[in-house]
Design an enzyme around this catalytic site. Structure first.
Site, PDB file in Angstrom:
ATOM      1  N   GLU A 170      -7.025  68.415  12.916  1.00  0.00           N
ATOM      2  CA  GLU A 170      -5.807  69.063  13.385  1.00  0.00           C
ATOM      3  C   GLU A 170      -5.850  70.540  12.991  1.00  0.00           C
ATOM      4  O   GLU A 170      -6.636  70.926  12.123  1.00  0.00           O
ATOM      5  CB  GLU A 170      -4.585  68.413  12.727  1.00  0.00           C
ATOM      6  CG  GLU A 170      -4.377  66.955  13.093  1.00  0.00           C
ATOM      7  CD  GLU A 170      -4.178  66.760  14.577  1.00  0.00           C
ATOM      8  OE1 GLU A 170      -3.256  67.339  15.155  1.00  0.00           O
ATOM      9  OE2 GLU A 170      -4.979  66.015  15.176  1.00  0.00           O
ATOM     10  N   GLU A 186      -1.732  57.916  26.455  1.00  0.00           N
ATOM     11  CA  GLU A 186      -2.943  57.210  26.005  1.00  0.00           C
ATOM     12  C   GLU A 186      -3.718  57.993  24.949  1.00  0.00           C
ATOM     13  O   GLU A 186      -4.272  57.417  23.997  1.00  0.00           O
ATOM     14  CB  GLU A 186      -3.855  56.942  27.218  1.00  0.00           C
ATOM     15  CG  GLU A 186      -5.132  56.188  26.916  1.00  0.00           C
ATOM     16  CD  GLU A 186      -4.867  54.781  26.380  1.00  0.00           C
ATOM     17  OE1 GLU A 186      -4.391  53.934  27.145  1.00  0.00           O
ATOM     18  OE2 GLU A 186      -5.129  54.545  25.176  1.00  0.00           O
ATOM     19  N   LYS A 212       0.316  57.758  14.410  1.00  0.00           N
ATOM     20  CA  LYS A 212      -0.362  56.826  15.330  1.00  0.00           C
ATOM     21  C   LYS A 212       0.037  55.369  15.067  1.00  0.00           C
ATOM     22  O   LYS A 212       0.313  54.619  16.001  1.00  0.00           O
ATOM     23  CB  LYS A 212      -1.875  57.017  15.214  1.00  0.00           C
ATOM     24  CG  LYS A 212      -2.334  58.386  15.745  1.00  0.00           C
ATOM     25  CD  LYS A 212      -3.765  58.686  15.342  1.00  0.00           C
ATOM     26  CE  LYS A 212      -4.262  59.998  15.939  1.00  0.00           C
ATOM     27  NZ  LYS A 212      -5.553  60.422  15.375  1.00  0.00           N
TER      28      LYS A 212
HETATM   29  N1  HSE Z   1      -7.231  65.052  14.059  1.00  0.00           N
HETATM   30  C1  HSE Z   1      -7.221  63.833  14.792  1.00  0.00           C
HETATM   31  C2  HSE Z   1      -8.308  62.922  14.237  1.00  0.00           C
HETATM   32  C3  HSE Z   1      -7.453  64.129  16.230  1.00  0.00           C
HETATM   33  O1  HSE Z   1      -9.150  63.410  13.480  1.00  0.00           O
HETATM   34  O2  HSE Z   1      -8.314  61.740  14.517  1.00  0.00           O
HETATM   35  C4  HSE Z   1      -7.261  62.975  17.160  1.00  0.00           C
HETATM   36  O3  HSE Z   1      -5.947  62.499  17.108  1.00  0.00           O
END
Ligand code: HSE
Length: 401
Positions: free
Chosen positions: A185, A124, A200
């Site tokens: 990240e 999730e 994603k």
């Molecule tokens: N680096 C990602 C973002 C973290 O800023 O959405 C969450 O997946």
């Protein structure tokens, strides 16, 4: 009492620990048992931290511990995370993860291993941070053919774009603030170059199609080239520029892409600002459903991790069939065949304006500023757009979402 091991005690891993502690009573009431973090696997020095007695680098000890129910993988990346996840599942231990890279690249294989070993692989937190999106797609929306998914899926870039547009913050300062807030990240280029959004939307597209969409097949452009002039043009059209991950089932195949796009003020995605994410999912029976919330950050993302732990303990059956099956072919259209309408900024060189009017039947001109003009095209493919722009000096171009 359920026993949990956290691999990777960084931002999300430590957030998971905090939530399990802070909300232990309500979580125990919901699962029917308390949860103990028995091990933390991390190579860093936590000797001054309260978790020091739990920290180990000996993963074999964890695999051999028959009392251990769940492994939480919050390391990120593929290499060691893949090795640990595979080994845990092969030993019958369920794994919950926030690791979109691993889910996007090896999810199909890991779901299979989980099923063979009677355990779960839940993810999730891999998409949308704390927003519930994976489980609703697996459960509440499963009577629908999912025809479209349009999402602001990266909190860091949405935060950066918001700060640049609303507060005039420069790009580097906005990136560094996003890092300090725990949104970005480890290497923020994964955010700003669109690779995080790519993983994603590949996960969501794989769920929609039931077959693996290889993220390497997805056209991906980040926000590094977006300028304040672009955002002003967008505003003049009543739009905002957002980094969008989009899946669409067209008559001639599925389209998946990641790109900064123009979002109209009538769209529910228009007002999504800061670290917030939003995902609009269109089902053939339901129509549109919108999922909105904090897309990054320690506790927001960890709340999704903990929800997966709870679901494992409640013996959720989400994995009765794999969310998607392996697929070695390219099952999405080439970028050049993706269709849309576009805003194109063009240098106003001699004859350029007349040429543009000739080529874009449906084009309309916007105001001239500083030696340039812009056209808004009707619907056409990327290849048709490129052909029509031949000989014109393009400053930038954006698809309408
Ligand atoms: N680096 C990602 C973002 C973290 O800023 O959405 C969450 O997946």
């Amino acid at each position: 009492m359920a026993k949990v091991c956290i691999i990777g005690f960084g931002c999300i891993g430590s957030g998971t620990y905090e939530i399990l502690k802070h909300n232990q009573d309500i979580i125990a009431a919901r699962t029917g048992e308390s949860i103990e973090v028995k091990y933390i696997v991390d190579i860093r020095d936590f000797s001054q931290h309260e978790v020091a007695p739990l920290v180990t680098t000996d993963f074999d000890k964890i695999l051999a511990d028959d009392d251990l129910d769940i492994v939480v993988e919050t390391m990120g990346g593929v290499g060691p995370a893949y090795t640990y996840t595979k080994a845990a599942l092969e030993h019958g231990k369920s794994v919950v993860t926030s690791n979109k890279e691993l889910v996007a690249s090896k999810g199909d294989e890991l779901f299979g291993i989980a099923r063979q070993n009677g355990c779960k692989y839940f993810y999730e937190a891999s998409v949308g941070g704390g927003i519930p999106i994976i489980r609703p797609m697996l459960t509440s929306l499963n009577a629908n053919n999912i025809t479209e998914i349009t999402g602001i899926l990266n909190g860091t870039t949405n935060y950066i774009l918001t700060k640049m547009i609303k507060e005039g913050t420069d790009f580097d300062t906005a990136v560094s603030n996003a890092q300090k807030l725990g949104y970005a990240e480890r290497d923020p280029s994964a955010d700003v170059e669109g690779h995080d959004t790519c993983k994603k939307i590949s996960i969501l597209s794989s769920m929609a199609l039931g077959r693996k969409v290889n993220y390497e097949d997805v056209y991906t452009q980040g926000i590094t080239a977006v300028t304040s002039e672009d955002t002003k043009y967008a505003e003049s059209l009543g739009c905002a520029i957002k980094l969008i991950g989009r899946f669409k089932q067209a008559a001639d195949g599925a389209e998946v892409l990641v790109s900064p796009m123009l979002v109209d003020s009538s769209s529910p995605l228009y007002g999504v600002e800061d670290v917030f994410n939003a995902v609009k999912v269109t089902g053939d029976m339901l129509g549109d459903a919108l999922f909105y919330g904090k897309g990054a950050g320690k506790l927001a993302t960890a709340s999704a991790v903990v929800s997966d732990i709870i679901e494992v303990l409640k013996d959720a059956r989400d994995d009765i069939n794999a969310p998607w099956l392996p697929c070695s072919e390219k099952i999405i259209k080439d970028y050049s065949h993706i269709r849309g309408s576009f805003l194109v900024r063009i240098k106003n060189e001699p004859d350029a304006f007349a040429l543009a009017l000739e080529r874009f039947d449906n084009a309309r001109t916007l105001e001239f500023i500083d030696g340039e003009f812009a056209v808004v095209t009707g619907e056409l493919s990327v290849a048709e757009l490129e052909a029509s722009l031949e000989g014109l000096d393009v400053i930038s171009k954006y698809m309408f979402a």
